[in-house]
Structure formats: structure tokens, C-alpha cells
Design a protein around this motif. Structure first.
Motif, PDB file in Angstrom:
ATOM      1  N   ALA A 131      37.945  29.527  42.029  1.00 19.78           N
ATOM      2  CA  ALA A 131      37.737  31.585  41.939  1.00 19.78           C
ATOM      3  C   ALA A 131      38.115  31.693  43.204  1.00 19.78           C
ATOM      4  N   LEU A 132      37.327  31.798  43.699  1.00 21.38           N
ATOM      5  CA  LEU A 132      36.872  32.787  45.643  1.00 21.38           C
ATOM      6  C   LEU A 132      39.242  32.246  46.578  1.00 21.38           C
ATOM      7  N   ASP A 133      39.272  31.341  46.133  1.00 20.56           N
ATOM      8  CA  ASP A 133      40.012  31.159  46.884  1.00 20.56           C
ATOM      9  C   ASP A 133      40.879  32.514  46.286  1.00 20.56           C
ATOM     10  N   SER A 139      50.461  41.056  48.298  1.00 21.03           N
ATOM     11  CA  SER A 139      51.436  40.196  47.371  1.00 21.03           C
ATOM     12  C   SER A 139      52.180  39.605  48.869  1.00 21.03           C
ATOM     13  N   GLU A 140      52.430  39.551  49.850  1.00 26.66           N
ATOM     14  CA  GLU A 140      53.468  39.255  50.590  1.00 26.66           C
ATOM     15  C   GLU A 140      52.696  37.738  50.732  1.00 26.66           C
ATOM     16  N   ARG A 141      51.568  37.443  50.893  1.00 25.48           N
ATOM     17  CA  ARG A 141      50.325  36.427  50.930  1.00 25.48           C
ATOM     18  C   ARG A 141      50.915  35.659  49.687  1.00 25.48           C
ATOM     19  N   TRP A 142      50.353  36.306  48.654  1.00 27.45           N
ATOM     20  CA  TRP A 142      50.637  35.807  47.407  1.00 27.45           C
ATOM     21  C   TRP A 142      52.164  34.879  47.443  1.00 27.45           C
ATOM     22  N   SER A 143      53.097  35.679  47.427  1.00 28.42           N
ATOM     23  CA  SER A 143      54.807  35.450  47.719  1.00 28.42           C
ATOM     24  C   SER A 143      54.960  34.351  47.963  1.00 28.42           C
ATOM     25  N   ALA A 148      52.738  24.529  44.071  1.00 24.14           N
ATOM     26  CA  ALA A 148      51.918  23.664  43.700  1.00 24.14           C
ATOM     27  C   ALA A 148      50.550  24.481  44.432  1.00 24.14           C
ATOM     28  N   TYR A 149      50.214  25.911  44.922  1.00 26.48           N
ATOM     29  CA  TYR A 149      49.055  26.693  44.679  1.00 26.48           C
ATOM     30  C   TYR A 149      48.967  27.153  43.385  1.00 26.48           C
ATOM     31  N   LEU A 150      49.662  27.976  42.497  1.00 24.03           N
ATOM     32  CA  LEU A 150      49.035  27.819  41.366  1.00 24.03           C
ATOM     33  C   LEU A 150      48.581  26.704  40.220  1.00 24.03           C
ATOM     34  N   LEU A 151      49.164  24.805  40.662  1.00 23.74           N
ATOM     35  CA  LEU A 151      48.950  24.247  39.756  1.00 23.74           C
ATOM     36  C   LEU A 151      47.830  23.369  40.610  1.00 23.74           C
ATOM     37  N   GLN A 152      46.864  23.277  42.308  1.00 24.64           N
ATOM     38  CA  GLN A 152      46.331  23.303  42.332  1.00 24.64           C
ATOM     39  C   GLN A 152      44.983  23.824  41.747  1.00 24.64           C
ATOM     40  N   ILE A 153      44.874  25.146  41.111  1.00 17.66           N
ATOM     41  CA  ILE A 153      44.072  25.732  40.881  1.00 17.66           C
ATOM     42  C   ILE A 153      43.332  25.540  39.414  1.00 17.66           C
ATOM     43  N   TRP A 205      48.666  19.309  50.202  1.00 21.97           N
ATOM     44  CA  TRP A 205      49.027  20.581  50.265  1.00 21.97           C
ATOM     45  C   TRP A 205      49.032  20.870  51.775  1.00 21.97           C
ATOM     46  N   ILE A 206      47.661  20.261  52.717  1.00 22.45           N
ATOM     47  CA  ILE A 206      47.897  20.624  54.461  1.00 22.45           C
ATOM     48  C   ILE A 206      49.678  20.164  54.028  1.00 22.45           C
TER      49      ILE A 206
END
Length: 191
Positions: free
Chosen positions: A128-130, A139-143, A148-153, A186-187
Motif C-alpha cells: 500500500a505504501l508503494d 502521473s508520469e511515473r505511474w504511466s 506487471a506492477y499492477l499485478l504485483q500488488i 521485476w528487476i
């Protein structure tokens, strides 16, 4: 309050985050060195060693990804305390892996299994913190992040729930191995 350039504030924040992150890394490395220095003192545990590697990697990744905060145009105390809080949660994970004293337990694995609910609660909090941390970066970072990031959570949270609920050794090994595998994938994808 006096206006301070964003880069100056970022340097200040990075120093404080580095101190807390460094304490976590130090705790893990000192504990690991203890196994080398005194091999007969405590039995090695695969569960424990997998989590030590995973949380060490988590601390390193946290430090690396936080450089993206250098692009934040305006800093405030709320963002500062959030980031320090995130670093503190990571430190607490390291402290749970190498507590000050385990004499009342049969070893690190026994301690981990009996304190797993604390560990997995804190680990779930890091997911959650991440997400919040990523939103702070804009938003630039989010895009820039992939699916894979959205699945990782949700996968990470499901692993935390499983580890929280089930004490069985084989399940704990699987949860730790899967979490570490997710980090390594992820790495590989990110770099």
C-alpha cells in the motif's frame, strides 16, 4: 516557512531516508555475518534466509526507486513524514528477521513462524505504501510502470494473507520463494 529549492529539500529527505534504510541493511548484514562468525550458535532456516534476502533486496530497491523523488517540484512535511514512515516499516521488517534476542525460541525459524503475523502485516503495508509512493512521484511515473506492477500488488497482498494465516513450513517457504521471485522478475523487467 522559508521557501527552499526542491533539490535542496530532496537532498535533506534522501539523507534521512538513507539513515533509516541503512539501519535496516545494517541489521540484515550484521545478522547474516553472525551466521558466518558463529555457525553453531543458530541453525540456518530456509524460510529465514529467503526473507533476509528478500527484505535486503526490498531495502536496496526502495533506496534506488526513491531517486525518482528528485523530480518532485514541491515538498511538504506530509510527504516527508510519509517517506520516513515507509522507510521505518522496511526497517521493522529487518528487525523482525534479526531480533535482539531469540533465547525463548527454538531458533530464527521458530521466531519467524510465531511472529509471522507482525511480519506479514508490515509487508502488506509496504504494498500500500508503494502505491502511494508511486502516486507521489506523479502521473508520469505511474504511466512508466507496466501491467506487471499492477499485478504485483494484488499478488503480493495475497501472499501476505497466505503467510499471515498459514504457519505450515512448506507454505512459508513457498510464500518467501514466490515473493523473492517476484522481486527478481521485476528487476529483470525494469532493468
Amino acid at each position: 516557512m522559508e521557501t527552499v529549492p526542491s533539490q535542496e529539500l530532496f537532498a535533506h529527505v534522501r539523507i534521512v531516508m538513507g539513515m533509516v534504510t541503512g539501519l535496516g541493511v545494517t541489521r540484515l548484514l550484521t545478522g547474516t555475518a553472525g551466521f558466518i562468525q558463529h555457525p553453531a550458535r543458530h541453525r540456518l532456516s530456509l524460510i529465514h534466509l529467503l526473507w533476509v534476502g528478500s527484505i535486503l533486496l526490498e531495502l536496496i530497491l526502495f533506496w534506488w526507486w526513491e531517486f525518482a523523488l528528485s523530480r518532485i517540484p514541491v515538498w511538504n512535511f506530509g510527504v516527508f513524514t510519509f517517506l520516513i514512515g515507509y522507510a521505518v516499516v522496511l526497517y521493522m521488517l529487518a528487525a523482525l528477521l534479526f531480533p535482539d534476542n531469540i533465547s525463548e525460541y527454538a531458533g530464527y525459524e521458530d521466531f519467524f513462524i510465531k511472529r509471522r503475523r507482525w511480519f506479514f502485516s508490515l509487508l502488506a503495508a509496504t504494498f500500500a505504501l508503494d502505491v502511494t509512493d508511486t502516486l507521489i512521484k506523479g502521473s508520469e511515473r505511474w504511466s512508466q510502470l507496466s501491467g506487471a506492477y499492477l499485478l504485483q500488488i494484488p499478488i503480493g497482498l495475497a501472499l501476505c494473507l497466505l503467510g499471515f494465516l498459514v504457519a505450515r513450513r512448506s507454505v512459508q517457504i513457498a510464500v518467501a520463494a514466490l515473493h523473492l521471485s517476484m522481486q527478481l522478475l521485476w528487476i529483470l523487467q525494469a532493468f
